[in-house]
Design an enzyme around this catalytic site. Structure first.
Site, PDB file in Angstrom:
ATOM      1  N   CYS A 200       5.036  -0.361 -32.345  1.00 32.33           N
ATOM      2  CA  CYS A 200       4.782  -1.729 -31.904  1.00 32.33           C
ATOM      3  C   CYS A 200       3.472  -2.282 -32.441  1.00 32.33           C
ATOM      4  CB  CYS A 200       4.836  -1.839 -30.386  1.00 32.33           C
ATOM      5  SG  CYS A 200       3.474  -1.057 -29.522  1.00 32.33           S
TER       6      CYS A 200
ATOM      7  N   GLU B 232       0.535   2.805 -19.397  1.00 30.57           N
ATOM      8  CA  GLU B 232      -0.206   1.990 -20.391  1.00 30.57           C
ATOM      9  C   GLU B 232      -0.773   0.764 -19.672  1.00 30.57           C
ATOM     10  OE1 GLU B 232       3.119   1.306 -23.089  1.00 30.57           O
ATOM     11  OE2 GLU B 232       2.495   3.008 -24.297  1.00 30.57           O
TER      12      GLU B 232
ATOM     13  N   HIS C  53      15.280  -3.943 -22.577  1.00 26.08           N
ATOM     14  CA  HIS C  53      14.618  -4.771 -23.592  1.00 26.08           C
ATOM     15  C   HIS C  53      15.501  -5.768 -24.348  1.00 26.08           C
ATOM     16  CE1 HIS C  53      11.606  -1.637 -22.917  1.00 26.08           C
ATOM     17  NE2 HIS C  53      10.723  -2.329 -23.591  1.00 26.08           N
TER      18      HIS C  53
END
Lengths: 644, 644
Positions: free
Chosen positions: A407, A311, A133
């Protein structure tokens, strides 16, 4: 180096969104600030600010948190920026300025800015862009910096991020000595486009395009870097990298796959690039993916991502109501994408989806007070199943306080704070009105200032008044979107009925006119309660209907309708009444009607028996889906059994 | 030491079950023998026989396989025993005798017999009864030994297991110097009752009762042994040990929880113990649990266990059709339990469930050729979902070859081979007929031989003839079960109509009579196609019906009805025809009727739209659930949408 001035401003005066903006301002932003500084009791520490202090050499200690912890600070700063834009707050701005100063001090001389690597593994920068990330965090920081510049005019943060982006541009790119990599979690692509917008510097646009076009090519970069770091672990999600939308080159992708937020952040950037680089091939890819997502993989709430594993998207028409992932962030991403598709082409199908996601699948992620949040927004909840079934653990039956992986709440905060950005778009002498909500907006057309002032009680009724005001009489077009749900639309200008059918194009009523001060447009979009069916290939919804009124999707809650919502059958012919109830859920239109409930009493102890029809009448009450779980916890259901 | 003679014999002459017995004899038993000896290509090695060789000191090498690998050999031997009982096979018996000899040589001097611990961790016997299946394997070996003795009269195997059981009895028990433990996977409890039956030695009954009564007490034995082995790992399933039904004392348990096979093996032993120790409290517990399982947690197929996590029960009325676990072994266990409940009380509710599980949820686990197997027996399958959804990976859309954890195929083999044991029971001068299938059975009543010969085409029609034959005229009772599904039953004796209503008790027609040679009973159970509904609290099935005829549950398959079976609506009033089709699936009754299919064509590219009703007529064809997936793979559905 910075070319863009502050944007045309939109001030929200809307009751509905004004409330949410206030909640974000008064509740979410201050609360998150406490979280980022580890001042919340009974909550896992964030350490996000402390990580920057350590990276700046101003505190001792170890990095703590997720590898993408920096992005929490970025999203907070971006929400602050949007909030300052709509309502100045000198104390808050001072706090933000101090954080920005800290970011500057934590930045390396070369421009690098990432606390995980700076503190924990300084030698390992860019060795695992698939999982770690770095580029994702950079993207969020860039977005925040652009927003902060636009809101305040201050360029400190923007210059920090320009320096970082310039450094990243020396690391990644097509040139021989640069890494041919791209982020495992897309985000920087769309951020670089924003940086291009505000600086006019094409190299950011090119870097974004590089990340998009390099993605999924063979030999596969994620495999190359994996080998370089001597990593023999199997990739958790799958070996084809569909999880990261890197299973094949982006331009060959025709179906949405993998992690929904990653996917839609990427599609957003692709639409940006298609528009700004005039790339018809990429535009076509965006349209194909849009069609796939919105016509085959989207819940009626604008929720996307139908499975917890990864997800992720699953496959066409696979939309189980009780197993969905439908992450708040994914619906937010869908709003971003719709917004960019409107830049490519004015077509109401994009604004329809944007509106749908805004009034349903995004704000369902937060309670009415801004204190509790859903990460997952299911369309059907039975609390006992969430507690007892391993495959439904992700389906929470009540909103949670603050997440370890935080998030969604800050993402929602930045969306709500910037809702004004989604109402209009302008193409030279054409103003497009995509969303209806109370606001005062200022545009510049042909060098002249144009003011629009919208008044409406949306989403509870569809009567919209738009007051137009120009310095001088000016010839331009105001195009009003006619929502897909609207029938029998009426338009008047200064009280005079307009034959709008002949003015319709791509879902917008194009009102070309010499607009003058005090012109008044009236748009009447009658809101009726509609029974909506799903395509019969959505196997979960055959024999069921969802209730819809205007842009709002409805649901049944146990608190209004008793237990076992599946035992309720709504006759096709039952009359349904909509009425505004000021005392319910901060004021909503509720829907009532006479349905039938399968009798449970006469079943005694039987589990199976010969078919009989024994029902009792029941008055049902449906409430807006976004507002569910703001009273007593219990069952919830969007798709109701129909008696046909 | 051995008191019991061979059981009253039942020879199956039934077409339906005879076929399955032949498949087990000709296909499953030889195939498994190859598997146990690692002679199958393209299959993970079993190593089960080799483990015994190593334990006996006759081969070199390491233990390989699951910690319960020995039980595969046990289940094979038990299936062989039952098969020899119905059809002698000297070669097979010789092979079995050789395996038994090997078991004897692998047994420790103290009687211990477990290859995992003997070979791999000889110092660690009985240190982890929670996870490591020592007592479970012992149980299966005891069951096999009892079956082998009863089938062949040979006592070698039985004596090996008596020695092992005697040793186990010195290790576990209430006395101060013994371990207060009990198995993590129940099985030995019911096996010890069988050992008591055949030996008359009460200590086995007492040890079984000890295991049952000690279970779930505080301080918790699994925690005690965990501490003793310095194990700090969290128990995978949960901390309350509901997974193992050890969350509270057995007599306090009112709801079925946890791993379904563990649970029902335990309930089977509890029913045994309640009967054989005359324990009304334990009987009540069994009845409460029976009611919970069969009235709140059982699929219409007799499948149990509604979730993959823990292969477990979830909660009352939670019976999702597309997420079920419904393990073949769990339905087999339900047959065992029903059989023992009939020993406690003659009541047709037990035999009804036994029949239901036999004709549906058990044999669905095997294809018609005995070559492929389902571990999981779902009630709804979409192949794409099984491939693409992480939460549906356990739902296989086609049967598999042979499993790494090969519990189901041999379990099914031993059930089918012993099907004759479930047809009748005898209480002194009362013979009860629980199941209808072609067979010749021999009983002893008052010292006289009684022969019953059943003739029927069950499950395709319900006409049953029972020929009675006695040496001399004998006064006794023959009680015929009237299945719960049957209406308008007719009974004749020697052609003469019997007023059976007055003779009904607890679901059985009690025919007390001086029976003589050549008496003939005719029982006519008209089989009609029934639409079955589920209790409205089963939220997955509201608005749906399942088709049932006689003991057989039906399903729709894609190969007969096209894709998207969820788009089919069956009107309540549609006529349904049942007809035997000798060319279909080895000969089955198929059900046909006129239903409606939601039109997909006119949906174009829409995902949602206002409700309309556009259907086209479709002739549907339903086949027996157990026989699904014996042709082209595709969708399958038990619960069909109803148009009401």
């Amino acid at each position: 180096m910075i070319v863009e001035k502050a944007k045309n401003s939109v001030k929200i005066s809307d009751k509905f969104w004004g409330h949410y903006q206030e909640v974000v301002r008064e509740q979410v932003i201050p609360y998150q600030w406490e979280a980022l500084n580890d001042r919340l009791p009974n909550t896992a520490p964030s350490h996000a600010i402390e990580n920057f202090r350590i990276a700046a050499g101003e505190a001792e200690g170890e990095f703590y948190g997720m590898v993408f912890q920096d992005s929490d600070v970025a999203k907070w700063l971006e929400a602050v920026a949007f909030s300052l834009e709509t309502k100045p707050n000198p104390d808050l701005e001072k706090t933000a300025d101090e954080v920005i100063e800290l970011l500057g001090r934590a930045q390396g001389e070369d421009g690098y800015l990432n606390t995980y690597y700076t503190v924990k593994e300084p030698e390992k920068r860019w060795t695992n862009v698939r999982d770690n990330h770095e580029l994702y965090c950079a993207g969020h920081l860039i977005e925040a910096a652009v927003a902060y510049y636009r809101a305040t005019g201050k360029d400190k943060f923007l210059n920090i991020m320009i320096k970082y982006a310039d450094y990243i541009d020396t690391v990644f790119g097509p040139e021989e000595d640069k890494i041919k990599g791209y982020p495992g979690h897309q985000e920087i692509e769309l951020a670089l486009v924003k940086l291009y917008d505000v600086t006019g510097n094409k190299k950011y646009l090119n870097l974004s395009k590089f990340f998009i076009d390099e993605r999924g090519k063979q030999p596969h970069y994620f495999e190359i870097e994996k080998k370089e770091r001597s990593d023999s672990n199997r990739f958790f999600f799958n070996i084809s990298y569909a999880y990261n939308q890197a299973h094949k080159p982006v331009r060959e992708q025709k179906e949405a796959v993998g992690h929904a937020v990653r996917a839609v952040y990427m599609y957003t950037a692709m639409a940006d690039l298609a528009a700004k680089t005039n790339d018809p091939e990429l535009k076509k890819v965006c349209e194909t993916l849009w069609e796939n997502v919105t016509r085959k993989q989207m819940y009626i709430t604008g929720g996307i991502g139908s499975m917890v594993f990864g997800e992720a998207f699953s496959f066409d028409y696979d939309l189980p109501n009780d197993l969905s992932y439908t992450e708040t962030c994914a619906s937010i991403a869908l709003v971003f994408w719709a917004n960019r598709m409107l830049d490519l082409d004015i077509n109401s199908q994009y604004a329809d989806i944007m509106e749908l996601a805004l009034y349903n699948g995004t704000i369902s992620g937060m309670d009415l007070d801004g204190k509790k949040f859903f990460y997952v927004n299911p369309l059907e909840v039975l609390p006992e199943a969430s507690q007892k079934r391993g495959d439904k653990r992700h389906i929470k039956s009540v909103r949670q306080g603050w997440f370890g992986c935080a998030c969604c709440p800050p993402n929602l905060a930045r969306l709500i704070a910037s809702i004004g950005h989604y109402i209009y778009s302008q193409k030279e002498k054409e103003l497009f009105v995509h969303l209806y909500m109370g606001n005062d907006a200022k545009f510049e057309i042909d060098g002249k200032e144009v003011l629009l002032s919208q008044h409406t009680n949306y989403p509870w009724d569809g009567n919209v008044e738009i007051h137009v005001s120009t310095e001088l009489q000016t010839d331009f077009m105001i195009s009003l979107r006619v929502p897909g749900w609207a029938r029998k639309v009426i338009v008047k200008i200064n009280g005079q009925l307009i034959d709008h059918e002949s003015l319709m194009k791509d879902g917008y009523i194009r009102l070309q006119r010499n607009w003058k001060k005090d012109d008044k447009i009236e748009l009447i979009l009658p809101m009726e309660v509609e029974r909506i069916q799903a395509n019969p290939l959505v196997r979960h919804n055959n024999g069921k209907v969802a209730l819809h009124r205007g842009p709002v999707v409805y649901c049944l809650e146990e608190v209004d309708n008793g237990k076992n919502l599946h035992g309720i059958f709504l006759p096709r012919t039952a009359e349904l009444q909509a009425e505004f109830n000021p005392d319910l859920l901060d004021g909503v239109v509720e829907i009532k009607g006479l349905a039938e409930r399968v009798s449970e009493k006469d079943w005694g102890n039987h589990l199976y028996r010969r078919a009989e029809t024994n029902t009792t009448p029941i008055e049902i009450k449906a409430i807006p889906y976004y507002a569910w779980c703001n009273r007593e916890p219990g069952e919830m259901l969007v798709w109701v059994n129909e008696k046909n």
